[in-house]
Write a protein that holds these residues in place. Structure first.
Motif, PDB file in Angstrom:
ATOM      1  N   SER B  41       0.834  -1.211   0.000  1.00 34.00           N
ATOM      2  CA  SER B  41       0.000   0.000   0.000  1.00 34.00           C
ATOM      3  C   SER B  41       0.865   1.256   0.000  1.00 34.00           C
ATOM      4  O   SER B  41       0.461   2.300  -0.513  1.00 34.00           O
ATOM      5  N   GLN B  85      -7.385   0.463  -0.993  1.00 36.84           N
ATOM      6  CA  GLN B  85      -7.634  -0.756  -0.213  1.00 36.84           C
ATOM      7  C   GLN B  85      -8.762  -0.503   0.797  1.00 36.84           C
ATOM      8  O   GLN B  85      -9.623  -1.352   0.995  1.00 36.84           O
ATOM      9  N   ASP B 170      -5.394  -1.628  -5.203  1.00 35.37           N
ATOM     10  CA  ASP B 170      -4.818  -2.092  -3.944  1.00 35.37           C
ATOM     11  C   ASP B 170      -5.800  -3.040  -3.252  1.00 35.37           C
ATOM     12  O   ASP B 170      -6.759  -2.599  -2.618  1.00 35.37           O
ATOM     13  N   GLU B 171      -5.564  -4.309  -3.393  1.00 34.19           N
ATOM     14  CA  GLU B 171      -6.415  -5.350  -2.798  1.00 34.19           C
ATOM     15  C   GLU B 171      -7.898  -5.117  -3.083  1.00 34.19           C
ATOM     16  O   GLU B 171      -8.735  -5.237  -2.192  1.00 34.19           O
TER      17      GLU B 171
HETATM   18 MG   LIG Z   1      -2.033  -2.837   2.020  1.00 35.61          MG
END
Ligand SMILES: [Mg+2]
Ligand SMILES: Nc1ncnc2c1ncn2[C@@H]1O[C@H](COP(=O)(O)OP(=O)(O)O)[C@@H](O)[C@H]1O
Lengths: 311, 243
Positions: B41, B85, B170-171
């Protein structure tokens, strides 16, 4: 000195303060207005009778001088009144309202005032609610150098209901706000929110006092106040006070103030919005949070517009 | 498209990224995998310009421009998009009005007029439909009270609106159920093109089975410790990150 007294068949009523005169036009048959001007101060009497459609007063201060206005409002049993004031009060103002709501009446007050930055403005409202009355009180203000807002509500009989929302946007303003809610009778409801945006070396104070008398079982009372501080020089001081003398009360209150959340501002800027506009959107969001409480669609639109123009 | 050279980043005096090099060509899809806390991240937020992340040294060139000279909004306008995220809640602003504002700020940058209301509604319906987002969601406040899956879909929707040339996800897959994962992956695949690149941060092979990466990098302690093709993702899925 001038005196007016007229009756016209319409539900919309326009009251204009023009020069040293006061003009009441399109007066509804459900409303009696009389006005008396004396040494710079205008005394306006409004009496509303019962009807199935609300009477709406549009109050406009067009006079280019300091406005000193005393308003006596009396809603007779079952009467309905909406008052809208979008005046700018270019030379400053002092407005005192005393309203008396008889059984089953309903009153909606919308103040959307953008004050001249160099003026002093004072506003005092005392409202007394009888059984089954509803008062919805929405105040949106921006500007002025020195500002005082004071509202005192007495929920005097059972099932009286007050919904109040104060929104203050200040730029270098010294702004004092007081809201006193007195639960004098059981089974009454009060629900109020106060939000302030303080910037440009402004100082905002909110004194929110709720008192619930001993005999007031089955009371519901909510109060929330929030302050948003946009720069290092500005201040917000929130002072909630509760005096509850009965156990059978549902009461919630909260007060919080702080700077904008940097994570939110970063999120907005990461979408291409400039820092300045991100702050503006943030303020709009902050102030817009309770706007749904205005159930009158036209007034909700006006309030949204006020927020987007003044954020 | 993107050239990261010797990038070191710290957060509150803690060094997180250490001399990172990564080059992403036009149209390429790069997957970044790695254990929790390895700095995935951090790279995403640093590229997007989050002020909490301090660039200590190194460089990032984005389409020839020095990325670190641009503020976050300029990076977005230049075509960089980060799907967060943890998407941020913005109470008091409806999702529809938010989406319209971010679209219009990009249109303005491209010299276009603000979108008219009917056209916006048409596009909003079309794009929401593709992600199986109910229109009702747009009258709610931005991300406020959204479920994990709704937040992630809303990120992909924003990406779709802004038409970026470099997307960092991000994820995005975490929090999505199987159907939602398939729908968002399909939406992403439709946006794949020779002039749009992707950095896909994920823990799971399952996303990479929908969105096939050209390259896979393994992150550990703020560094890329291994790079390869899709087979590397399979290996990690089987064996874990232990070296
Ligand atoms: Mg992360
Ligand atoms: N805001 C922050 N403050 C302090 N430490 C942080 C912050 N953000 C990240 N870190 C630290 O940086 C390291 C990398 O975090 P992150 O990039 O979020 O990892 P990943 O996304 O790979 O799980 C972690 O050790 C984490 O604790």
């Amino acid at each position: 000195m001038s005196k007016l007294n007229q009756k016209v068949d319409s539900h919309d009523c326009l009251i204009q303060i023009v020069r040293n005169n006061l003009v009441v036009s399109n007066e509804s048959k459900y409303i009696n207005c009389s006005a008396l001007e004396e040494s710079g101060s205008i005394n306006l009497n409004i009496e509303v009778l019962e009807s199935d459609i609300a009477t709406r007063i549009n109050l406009q201060a067009l006079r280019d001088s300091y406005i000193n206005l005393n308003i006596e409002i009396s809603l007779l049993k079952g009467a309905r009144l909406e008052v809208l004031d979008e005046s700018e009060y270019s030379k400053g103002s002092e407005i005192k309202i005393n309203s008396e709501l008889k059984q089953g009446s309903s009153f909606e007050l919308y103040r959307l005032n953008k004050f001249n930055q160099s003026t002093e403005n004072k506003y005092y409202h005392t409202c007394n609610l009888s059984r089954n009355c509803v008062f919805k009180d929405f105040n949106f203000t921006n500007g002025s150098k020195q500002m005082t807002n004071e509202t005192i509500i007495s929920l005097a009989h059972e099932h009286a209901k007050y919904i109040g929302s104060g929104v203050v946007i200040t730029n270098s303003t010294n702004c004092n706000n007081t809201l006193k809610i007195n639960h004098i009778a059981p089974s009454a409801i009060s629900d109020c929110s106060f939000k302030a945006v303080s910037r440009g070396n402004a100082a905002v104070t909110f004194n929110g006092k709720i008192s619930v008398d001993e005999n007031c079982s089955n009371t519901v009372s909510n109060q929330i106040s929030k302050g948003l501080i946009m720069d290092e020089e500005s201040k917000v001081n929130l002072i909630p006070k509760l005096e509850i003398n009965n156990d059978d009360v549902v009461c919630s209150h909260g007060a919080a103030s702080g700077k904008p959340d940097e994570n939110v501002l970063f999120y907005l800027t990461s979408r291409g919005i400039s820092r300045k506009d991100a702050e503006k959107i943030y303020i709009q969001g902050f102030l817009g949070e309770y706007i749904y409480k205005i159930d009158n669609a036209q007034m909700q639109a006006k309030a949204k517009q006020f927020i987007s123009q003044n954020a | 498209m993107l050239e990261i050279k010797k990038l070191s980043v710290s957060v509150e005096k803690n060094k997180i990224l250490d001399n990172l090099d990564l080059t992403i060509g036009s149209g390429e899809v790069h997957a970044i995998m790695g254990p929790n806390g390895s700095g995935k991240s951090t790279i995403a937020h640093t590229l997007a310009g989050n002020p909490n992340y301090n660039v200590d040294s190194g460089q990032a060139l984005f389409n020839g421009k020095d990325l670190f000279e641009l503020d976050p909004s300029e990076r977005s306008l230049e075509g960089l998009f980060l799907a967060f995220q943890y998407p941020i809640e913005l109470p008091g602003v409806s999702n529809a009005s938010y989406l319209k504002q971010i679209l219009n700020v990009h249109r303005k940058y491209e010299g276009k007029d603000p979108i008219d209301a009917a056209e916006f509604l048409k596009i909003l319906k079309e794009k929401s439909n593709r992600l199986n987002i109910p229109m009702e969601m747009h009258s709610r406040f931005v991300n406020t009270g959204f479920s994990g899956g709704e937040k992630k879909k809303n990120e992909v929707l924003q990406m779709d609106f802004l038409n970026p040339s470099l997307v960092i996800m991000d994820e995005t897959d975490s929090g999505l159920d199987v159907d939602a994962l398939r729908q968002t992956s399909e939406a992403v695949n439709q946006l794949r093109s020779s002039d749009r690149s992707f950095i896909i941060i994920t823990h799971y092979l399952r996303l990479l089975e929908y969105i096939e990466p050209d390259y896979v990098h393994v992150f550990q302690d703020g560094k890329i410790v291994e790079s390869g093709d899709k087979k590397l993702a399979h290996k990690i899925d089987k064996e874990g990150y232990a070296t």
